[in-house]
Write an enzyme that holds these catalytic residues in place. Structure first.
Site, PDB file in Angstrom:
ATOM      1  N   HIS A   1      90.496  88.069  -8.852  1.00 43.17           N
ATOM      2  CA  HIS A   1      91.210  86.789  -8.779  1.00 43.17           C
ATOM      3  C   HIS A   1      92.261  86.865  -7.678  1.00 43.17           C
ATOM      4  O   HIS A   1      92.891  87.902  -7.471  1.00 43.17           O
ATOM      5  CB  HIS A   1      91.870  86.451 -10.120  1.00 43.17           C
ATOM      6  CG  HIS A   1      92.685  87.568 -10.686  1.00 43.17           C
ATOM      7  ND1 HIS A   1      92.118  88.648 -11.316  1.00 43.17           N
ATOM      8  CD2 HIS A   1      94.025  87.775 -10.704  1.00 43.17           C
ATOM      9  CE1 HIS A   1      93.071  89.482 -11.704  1.00 43.17           C
ATOM     10  NE2 HIS A   1      94.244  88.978 -11.337  1.00 43.17           N
TER      11      HIS A   1
ATOM     12  N   HIS B   1      95.762  85.511  -6.318  1.00 39.72           N
ATOM     13  CA  HIS B   1      96.995  84.842  -6.729  1.00 39.72           C
ATOM     14  C   HIS B   1      97.501  83.963  -5.581  1.00 39.72           C
ATOM     15  O   HIS B   1      97.572  84.415  -4.432  1.00 39.72           O
ATOM     16  CB  HIS B   1      98.098  85.868  -7.029  1.00 39.72           C
ATOM     17  CG  HIS B   1      97.865  86.709  -8.243  1.00 39.72           C
ATOM     18  ND1 HIS B   1      98.413  86.412  -9.466  1.00 39.72           N
ATOM     19  CD2 HIS B   1      97.142  87.851  -8.430  1.00 39.72           C
ATOM     20  CE1 HIS B   1      98.061  87.339 -10.355  1.00 39.72           C
ATOM     21  NE2 HIS B   1      97.281  88.223  -9.747  1.00 39.72           N
TER      22      HIS B   1
HETATM   23  P1  AMP Z   1      96.525  90.774 -12.428  1.00 43.90           P
HETATM   24  O1  AMP Z   1      97.686  91.668 -12.744  1.00 43.90           O
HETATM   25  O2  AMP Z   1      96.337  90.582 -10.955  1.00 43.90           O
HETATM   26  O3  AMP Z   1      95.263  91.220 -13.119  1.00 43.90           O
HETATM   27  O4  AMP Z   1      96.937  89.353 -12.967  1.00 43.90           O
HETATM   28  C1  AMP Z   1      96.308  88.690 -14.013  1.00 43.90           C
HETATM   29  C2  AMP Z   1      96.990  87.378 -14.143  1.00 43.90           C
HETATM   30  O5  AMP Z   1      96.241  86.568 -15.009  1.00 43.90           O
HETATM   31  C3  AMP Z   1      98.410  87.465 -14.693  1.00 43.90           C
HETATM   32  O6  AMP Z   1      99.309  86.852 -13.787  1.00 43.90           O
HETATM   33  C4  AMP Z   1      98.309  86.725 -16.029  1.00 43.90           C
HETATM   34  O7  AMP Z   1      99.465  86.002 -16.329  1.00 43.90           O
HETATM   35  C5  AMP Z   1      97.127  85.805 -15.791  1.00 43.90           C
HETATM   36  N1  AMP Z   1      96.431  85.426 -17.012  1.00 43.90           N
HETATM   37  C6  AMP Z   1      95.989  86.230 -17.993  1.00 43.90           C
HETATM   38  N2  AMP Z   1      95.384  85.526 -18.960  1.00 43.90           N
HETATM   39  C7  AMP Z   1      95.430  84.229 -18.572  1.00 43.90           C
HETATM   40  C8  AMP Z   1      94.978  83.002 -19.138  1.00 43.90           C
HETATM   41  N3  AMP Z   1      94.349  82.967 -20.315  1.00 43.90           N
HETATM   42  N4  AMP Z   1      95.216  81.852 -18.442  1.00 43.90           N
HETATM   43  C9  AMP Z   1      95.846  81.878 -17.269  1.00 43.90           C
HETATM   44  N5  AMP Z   1      96.285  83.013 -16.675  1.00 43.90           N
HETATM   45  C10 AMP Z   1      96.095  84.165 -17.322  1.00 43.90           C
END
Ligand code: AMP
Ligand code: ZN
Length: 140
Positions: free
Chosen positions: A98, A100
């Site tokens: 993903h 950001h």
């Molecule tokens: P990462 O540390 O790059 O894996 O970031 C994962 C991101 O996904 C974090 O910023 C979380 O807040 C976000 N996240 C996790 N679960 C959800 C969800 N159900 N809906 C929206 N964002 C999410």
């Protein structure tokens, strides 16, 4: 698959979806680090950046470009940091690639991407390092 982002794609868990096309989807981060923090994901599951195939990466970043424009305009941001945490050591918690998009506002107190880490590595032998990295292209 027990992947939270795959469950958002399938509609099994809700999300604040701001954009969707045939290959990508973008939604507001559930724990935003800035107003409008958005993540863009491919609909197909890939664990890390290195796993994603060439066509999918093109599609993903085409979406990222559009989403970044809309997020900046929609939030009134002055700029954005755009990037990914690739693998656990880099802070990746959700193992579905993903990107950001973090809107930035003048005077918000945040730093640049380079402020994530600075271990002050030795720069005496950058030629050596350059050759080591270049050599690895032969193995890709
Ligand atoms: P990462 O540390 O790059 O894996 O970031 C994962 C991101 O996904 C974090 O910023 C979380 O807040 C976000 N996240 C996790 N679960 C959800 C969800 N159900 N809906 C929206 N964002 C999410
Ligand atoms: Zn997934």
């Amino acid at each position: 698959m027990d992947c939270i982002f795959c469950k958002i794609i399938s509609g099994d868990i809700p999300a604040k979806i701001v954009y969707e096309d045939a290959t990508s989807i973008a939604f507001l981060d559930i724990t935003p680090c800035a107003k409008g923090h958005t993540v863009v994901i491919p609909k197909k599951h890939y664990d890390t950046f290195q796993d994603i195939d060439e066509n999918a990466v093109r599609d993903l970043f085409t979406s990222v470009k559009m989403v970044a424009k809309a997020v900046e305009k929609g939030t009134g941001a002055d700029g954005s940091n755009i990037g990914l945490n690739n693998k656990k050591a880099a802070g990746q918690e959700v193992p579905h690639i993903h990107i950001h998009i973090i809107p930035r506002y003048e005077g918000d107190g945040g730093g640049a991407i380079q402020s994530i880490i600075n271990t002050h590595p030795n720069t005496d032998n950058l030629d050596d390092l350059k050759e080591k990295i270049k050599y690895c292209f032969k193995k890709i």
